[in-house]
Design a protein around this motif. Structure first.
Motif, PDB file in Angstrom:
ATOM      1  N   GLY A   1       0.795  -1.222   0.000  1.00 38.10           N
ATOM      2  CA  GLY A   1       0.000   0.000   0.000  1.00 38.10           C
ATOM      3  C   GLY A   1       0.826   1.269   0.000  1.00 38.10           C
ATOM      4  O   GLY A   1       0.507   2.227  -0.680  1.00 38.10           O
ATOM      5  N   ALA A   2       1.940   1.288   0.756  1.00 32.78           N
ATOM      6  CA  ALA A   2       2.808   2.470   0.808  1.00 32.78           C
ATOM      7  C   ALA A   2       4.155   2.212   0.140  1.00 32.78           C
ATOM      8  O   ALA A   2       4.670   3.066  -0.572  1.00 32.78           O
ATOM      9  N   ILE A   3       4.746   1.029   0.377  1.00 31.33           N
ATOM     10  CA  ILE A   3       6.100   0.739  -0.129  1.00 31.33           C
ATOM     11  C   ILE A   3       6.149  -0.651  -0.751  1.00 31.33           C
ATOM     12  O   ILE A   3       5.719  -1.632  -0.140  1.00 31.33           O
ATOM     13  N   TYR A   4       6.717  -0.725  -1.962  1.00 22.82           N
ATOM     14  CA  TYR A   4       7.097  -2.013  -2.556  1.00 22.82           C
ATOM     15  C   TYR A   4       8.620  -2.028  -2.621  1.00 22.82           C
ATOM     16  O   TYR A   4       9.231  -1.124  -3.177  1.00 22.82           O
ATOM     17  N   ASN A   5       9.245  -3.049  -2.036  1.00 23.81           N
ATOM     18  CA  ASN A   5      10.701  -3.131  -1.978  1.00 23.81           C
ATOM     19  C   ASN A   5      11.213  -4.381  -2.670  1.00 23.81           C
ATOM     20  O   ASN A   5      10.761  -5.481  -2.394  1.00 23.81           O
ATOM     21  N   ASN A   6      12.219  -4.192  -3.566  1.00 20.95           N
ATOM     22  CA  ASN A   6      12.917  -5.352  -4.134  1.00 20.95           C
ATOM     23  C   ASN A   6      14.425  -5.131  -4.086  1.00 20.95           C
ATOM     24  O   ASN A   6      15.156  -5.621  -4.924  1.00 20.95           O
ATOM     25  N   GLY A   7      14.876  -4.382  -3.076  1.00 23.78           N
ATOM     26  CA  GLY A   7      16.306  -4.133  -2.848  1.00 23.78           C
ATOM     27  C   GLY A   7      16.563  -4.187  -1.360  1.00 23.78           C
ATOM     28  O   GLY A   7      16.100  -5.087  -0.679  1.00 23.78           O
ATOM     29  N   LEU A   8      17.281  -3.206  -0.837  1.00 24.50           N
ATOM     30  CA  LEU A   8      17.519  -3.082   0.598  1.00 24.50           C
ATOM     31  C   LEU A   8      16.683  -1.925   1.109  1.00 24.50           C
ATOM     32  O   LEU A   8      16.839  -0.788   0.660  1.00 24.50           O
TER      33      LEU A   8
ATOM     34  N   ALA B   1       0.825  -2.019   4.109  1.00 24.50           N
ATOM     35  CA  ALA B   1       1.787  -0.919   4.167  1.00 24.50           C
ATOM     36  C   ALA B   1       3.043  -1.228   3.359  1.00 24.50           C
ATOM     37  O   ALA B   1       3.485  -0.423   2.559  1.00 24.50           O
ATOM     38  N   ILE B   2       3.646  -2.415   3.590  1.00 29.28           N
ATOM     39  CA  ILE B   2       4.920  -2.764   2.948  1.00 29.28           C
ATOM     40  C   ILE B   2       4.828  -4.142   2.299  1.00 29.28           C
ATOM     41  O   ILE B   2       4.391  -5.104   2.932  1.00 29.28           O
ATOM     42  N   CYS B   3       5.290  -4.223   1.066  1.00 30.68           N
ATOM     43  CA  CYS B   3       5.493  -5.502   0.388  1.00 30.68           C
ATOM     44  C   CYS B   3       6.991  -5.641   0.175  1.00 30.68           C
ATOM     45  O   CYS B   3       7.612  -4.838  -0.532  1.00 30.68           O
ATOM     46  N   ASN B   4       7.608  -6.633   0.816  1.00 31.89           N
ATOM     47  CA  ASN B   4       9.050  -6.819   0.747  1.00 31.89           C
ATOM     48  C   ASN B   4       9.414  -8.059  -0.057  1.00 31.89           C
ATOM     49  O   ASN B   4       9.054  -9.160   0.302  1.00 31.89           O
ATOM     50  N   ASP B   5      10.178  -7.841  -1.139  1.00 36.62           N
ATOM     51  CA  ASP B   5      10.653  -8.952  -1.971  1.00 36.62           C
ATOM     52  C   ASP B   5      12.158  -9.168  -1.877  1.00 36.62           C
ATOM     53  O   ASP B   5      12.719  -9.886  -2.695  1.00 36.62           O
TER      54      ASP B   5
END
Length: 92
Positions: A9-16, A39-43
């Motif tokens: 919803g707020a952040i999509y991460n595919n790094g650090l 809120a956060i989707c972490n890959d």
């Protein structure tokens, strides 16, 4: 934050990703077919310190955080986070 998206919803991460002293409130992952995370989707790698997650929602998994790789959470508060499929605050 008060965001809406289909992958985190707020952040999509595919790094650090390093998040500290932040409030995630009223964020919404709108897709029932995406990975999730109100809120956060972490890959990849996420480090989350001293944060608040309040009233976040995912139509799929992880009301506050959806994680597929490496996640470290410390001294965070989770209140009223929900998902339609699984993992109210965190799905990993």
């Amino acid at each position: 934050m008060d965001c809406e998206a289909s992958g985190g919803g707020a952040i999509y991460n595919n790094g650090l990703l390093i998040v500290a002293k932040s409030t995630f409130k009223n964020n919404n992952n709108t897709s029932h077919i995406s990975k999730g995370g109100g809120a956060i989707c972490n890959d990849y790698i996420a480090l989350v310190f001293h944060c608040e997650f309040i009233n976040n929602h995912a139509r799929s998994y992880g009301g506050a955080i959806f994680n597929t790789q490496s996640l470290f959470v410390s001294d965070c508060t989770f209140k009223n986070n929900s998902s339609d499929t699984g993992g109210g605050p965190i799905n990993t």
